[in-house]
Write an enzyme that holds these catalytic residues in place. Structure first.
Site, PDB file in Angstrom:
ATOM      1  N   GLY A 354       4.630   7.822  28.285  1.00 48.96           N
ATOM      2  CA  GLY A 354       6.068   7.867  28.026  1.00 48.96           C
ATOM      3  C   GLY A 354       6.346   7.924  26.543  1.00 48.96           C
ATOM      4  N   PHE A 358      10.342   3.364  19.987  1.00 45.68           N
ATOM      5  CA  PHE A 358       9.313   2.754  19.160  1.00 45.68           C
ATOM      6  C   PHE A 358       8.084   3.632  19.026  1.00 45.68           C
ATOM      7  CE2 PHE A 358      11.256  -1.522  20.063  1.00 45.68           C
ATOM      8  CZ  PHE A 358      11.640  -1.715  18.749  1.00 45.68           C
ATOM      9  N   GLY A 359       7.918   4.548  19.917  1.00 45.68           N
ATOM     10  CA  GLY A 359       6.754   5.413  19.787  1.00 45.68           C
ATOM     11  C   GLY A 359       6.279   5.938  21.124  1.00 45.68           C
ATOM     12  N   LYS A 376       0.226   1.967  22.474  1.00 40.96           N
ATOM     13  CA  LYS A 376       1.523   2.377  21.939  1.00 40.96           C
ATOM     14  C   LYS A 376       1.328   2.765  20.489  1.00 40.96           C
ATOM     15  CE  LYS A 376       5.409   0.929  23.288  1.00 40.96           C
ATOM     16  NZ  LYS A 376       6.642   0.221  23.654  1.00 40.96           N
ATOM     17  N   ASP A 472      14.314  -7.720  23.421  1.00 44.81           N
ATOM     18  CA  ASP A 472      14.591  -6.422  24.039  1.00 44.81           C
ATOM     19  C   ASP A 472      14.331  -6.470  25.549  1.00 44.81           C
ATOM     20  OD1 ASP A 472      15.518  -3.883  23.998  1.00 44.81           O
ATOM     21  OD2 ASP A 472      13.750  -2.976  23.082  1.00 44.81           O
TER      22      ASP A 472
END
Ligand SMILES: *[C@@H]1O[C@H](CO)[C@@H](O)[C@H](O)[C@H]1NC(C)=O
Ligand SMILES: *[C@@H]1O[C@H](CO)[C@@H](O)[C@H](O)[C@H]1NC(C)=O
Ligand SMILES: *[C@@H]1O[C@H](CO)[C@@H](O)[C@H](O)[C@H]1NC(C)=O
Ligand SMILES: *[C@@H]1O[C@H](CO)[C@@H](O)[C@H](O)[C@H]1NC(C)=O
Ligand SMILES: *[C@@H]1O[C@H](CO)[C@@H](O)[C@H](O)[C@H]1NC(C)=O
Ligand SMILES: *[C@@H]1O[C@H](CO)[C@@H](O)[C@H](O)[C@H]1NC(C)=O
Ligand SMILES: *[C@@H]1O[C@H](CO)[C@@H](O)[C@H](O)[C@H]1NC(C)=O
Length: 672
Positions: A354, A358-359, A376, A472
């Site tokens: 995905g 954020f990256g 990630k 978050d």
């Protein structure tokens, strides 16, 4: 009484049998194992041409091969251990010339399989618990190719006599005393050459000798090791003889080519010419070709060397990492970029799980341990705050809870930060809730997901050694593991952007629709702002709608749910995909709790501990109306959050900002 009689009969029968075996003075010879009927376990096998291959190219494994029948080691008259003698030819072929797996042991043991024994330094003989215990009744001759300091090994190339444990009673560097005062000759166990071992025990003198020599040398007169020890208390009446071997992290093959054994006498000599051939390890043929091919070989070698050098330089650049002194403290959490590169097949698009604000997140399999991971990749130019952030990663890396995605570690390169997480095969929760999902979750699953996330968040807030604010919480940060348990991911990540961003603009990082009003005002994230986001999350899961629906008329979910509550029909807010398949009491609880957590007043929100108690039904949810819940109180929150953000983001963002939820996804979310 009957039982006792039976036992004594059995006893007589057994001693008769034993006596019979002993009087035979068992002897066997295997010049190759093709027709041998050995008991194998672990990764041991007998190859088509009759080699006993104790280990193959598998790491951290053990292999055993035993003579299938028990052998009577005791003189039945006086109970002393009888003399025995054995000899075998072996070869250790390793992936690397100077490194190897852990070696071979000739073993006398009470059982064939040695249950519970570990590979690697334990040689498939013992484990950390029973090593050295006199109840083991194990005698082993180890050909040890790795120096294990825990067993005070003398070096990484030695022969030892082990009794009940891996700390050798006697050991010596591999080698032999050449006859006629020829001096000591060193040998390398992992050279791949064939070598022969002789083990002789004299039951009267109570002495055990071990001798080693290259296959081309006759048995030396002086043994390498000699130990005076009565084996009677160690060796039981009936024992099994065989071999054990183990691999560690270097691939190596341990072979036995031939073996003979005799009780009360000299082991029969092996017929060396009949032993099976080892697999060719290449480069053995020497011929005229060499002289003709030599110039050509030199030319190609030089060009290979040059391209190798180029390759090495390129590779070095490709796998370059950024390591600073202070990071050495976080050693265990640091991954090698090269490993991550290999794990994700070079960050191939095929492995992409995905893309978020954020990256990018990639799936991978770590090369040595074969553990599945999610990596990630975050681009991050700013060095500022990185030190604090890495310190935080190291501490977060120690968080373990069944409802949290474990952060395994990180790696840093120029302008890039890589975070390594446990891989969650069922991806993120939002895939099951929004966008006309193909599979939707039923209510049982949803309620379990909610309780799981609540429990994970409670752990972060109150149950760990320090308070961790997630910052978050949202459906796309909730991942589902193989058993569809919910796990909260990406905690603390938003913090990274706190440090780096320009103080003139904003400190607020999180996702629109989940941001508590005081958070947008002060920029300060607290456990209470997490509770607010959790409220939005509860409504998401129950209603199957995002907290802010792009372009919809009732754009703000909390207001929408509130209006149903106001009309006394809160259940109508539930996700229509659920149909009639839900539990009224639980649905009502979740929706009301969602409203309560979304309260604009910090003080009115429950703590995560209370939330968990409400969800578990330990305490009843207070009546909402008594808490001064009113429409303005709720909408106010979002309106303020909205305008504050709109003003505080730099103008380049303003275009995206017209679609609130796309901002949420592309700029702020941890996304997957
Ligand atoms: C090693 O042997 C085991 C058991 O015989 C087998 O399952 C495994 O595939 C073998 N591994 C290799 C690399 O040959
Ligand atoms: C090999 O040994 C096993 C176990 O001892 C035994 O059951 C089997 O009959 C033997 N096979 C042969 C061919 O000797
Ligand atoms: C160690 O081996 C013994 C038997 O050899 C077994 O009973 C025990 O469970 C093993 N311990 C561990 C920790 O594996
Ligand atoms: C040896 O093993 C026995 C039984 O397995 C156990 O009771 C004993 O405590 C062990 N002794 C040592 C020194 O570990
Ligand atoms: C044999 O090896 C030992 C160390 O293991 C070394 O000190 C010695 O010099 C070596 N001898 C020969 C002849 O290579
Ligand atoms: C062991 O070696 C010594 C010489 O070092 C010899 O006298 C003795 O007989 C040997 N014992 C056995 C059992 O081979
Ligand atoms: C057996 O052992 C006992 C003592 O352990 C000793 O006195 C006796 O001589 C031994 N017998 C033989 C035949 O070696």
């Amino acid at each position: 009484m009957q039982n006792i009689a039976m036992f004594s009969k059995l006893g007589i029968l057994l001693s008769l049998l034993v006596g019979f075996v002993a009087s035979e003075d068992l002897s066997f010879t295997f010049n190759g194992f093709r027709s041998a009927n050995l008991s194998l376990d672990g990764i041991a096998e007998i190859t088509a041409n009759g080699l006993l291959k104790l280990t193959n190219d598998t790491k951290q494994q053990k292999g055993h091969a035993f003579y299938p029948n028990p052998i009577s080691f005791k003189n039945s008259l006086n109970g002393n251990s009888s003399s025995f003698s054995t000899t075998f030819v072996f070869s250790i072929i390793s992936q690397y010339p100077s490194l190897s797996g852990h070696g071979i042991a000739f073993v006398i043991a009470p059982t064939k399989g040695i249950p519970g024994a570990l590979p690697s330094q334990y040689l498939g003989l013992f484990n950390g618990t029973n090593n050295g215990n006199s109840t083991n009744h194990v005698v082993a001759i180890e050909l040890d190719t790795i120096q294990s300091n825990e067993f005070t090994d003398i070096n990484d190339n030695h022969v030892g006599i082990d009794i009940n444990g891996l700390k050798s009673e006697r050991s010596a560097p591999a080698g032999y005393f050449a006859d006629n005062n020829g001096g000591f000759k060193n040998m390398s166990l992992i050279s791949g050459h064939q070598m022969q071992v002789w083990v002789d025990y004299d039951g009267v003198e109570r002495q055990i000798n071990v001798t080693l020599a290259p296959i081309s040398v006759d048995k030396p007169k002086i043994p390498l090791l000699s130990l005076s020890r009565d084996l009677s208390p160690i060796i039981n009446d009936n024992m099994y003889v065989g071999f054990s071997s183990s691999t560690g992290s270097v691939l190596s093959n341990h072979y036995v080519l031939g073996w003979s054994f005799k009780m009360n006498g000299q082991a029969p000599a092996l017929v060396l010419s009949q032993l099976p051939k080892l697999p060719r390890i290449g480069g053995k043929k020497r011929s005229k070709l060499l002289t003709i091919g030599l110039p050509m070989m030199i030319v190609s070698l030089v060009s290979v060397a040059i391209s190798a050098a180029v390759f090495v330089v390129k590779r070095k650049r490709k796998f370059a990492e950024l390591v600073e002194d202070w990071e050495l403290d976080y050693g265990p959490h640091r991954f090698k970029y090269k490993d991550l590169y290999i794990a994700t097949k070079g960050f191939k698009d095929k492995e992409l799980l995905g893309v978020g604000g954020f990256g990018r997140v990639y799936r991978g399999v770590l090369p040595t341990s074969k553990i599945e991971i999610a990596v990630k990749k975050i681009s991050h130019e700013s060095r500022q705050g990185m030190r604090e952030f890495v310190a935080e990663i190291a501490s977060i890396g120690r968080l373990r809870h069944r409802n949290l995605v474990s952060l395994l570690g990180y790696c840093r390169r120029k302008g890039e930060l890589l975070l390594v997480y446990d891989y969650m095969p069922n991806r993120s929760l939002d895939k099951y809730l929004f966008d006309q999902p193909k599979i939707t979750l039923n209510w049982d699953q949803r309620f379990r997901v909610i309780k799981g996330v609540a429990s994970g968040l409670l752990y972060l807030h109150e149950e760990w050694e320090q308070v961790v604010v997630h910052r978050d919480v949202k459906a796309s940060n909730v991942l589902l593991d193989g058993a569809m348990n919910s796990r909260l991911g990406d905690f603390g990540l938003a913090r990274l952007y706190d440090h780096g961003t320009d103080p003139q603009t904003t400190h607020v990082v999180g996702t629109l629709g989940y941001l508590a009003p005081e958070h947008t005002r002060s920029g300060k994230a607290t456990t209470s702002t997490d509770v607010f986001a959790f409220g939005a999350f509860l409504l998401e899961v129950a209603c199957g709608r995002r907290p802010i629906e792009q372009g919809a008329e009732d754009a703000i979910l909390v207001d929408w749910v509130f209006s149903f509550w106001n009309r006394g029909e809160i259940l109508e807010a539930r996700d229509p995909n659920l149909g009639a398949d839900y539990v009224v009491k639980e649905m009502e609880l979740v929706l009301k709790l969602g409203l309560l957590c979304s309260h604009s007043e910090t003080a009115a929100r429950p703590s995560m501990r209370q939330v968990v108690q409400y969800l578990e039904g330990d305490i009843p949810l207070p009546e909402l109306s008594s808490l001064g819940l009113c429409s303005s109180g709720l909408t106010f929150a979002h309106n303020v959050g909205f305008t504050n953000l709109a003003m505080s983001y730099p103008s380049s963002m303003s275009k995206e900002f017209t679609h609130p939820s796309s901002v949420a996804d592309s700029l702020l979310s941890g996304g997957r």
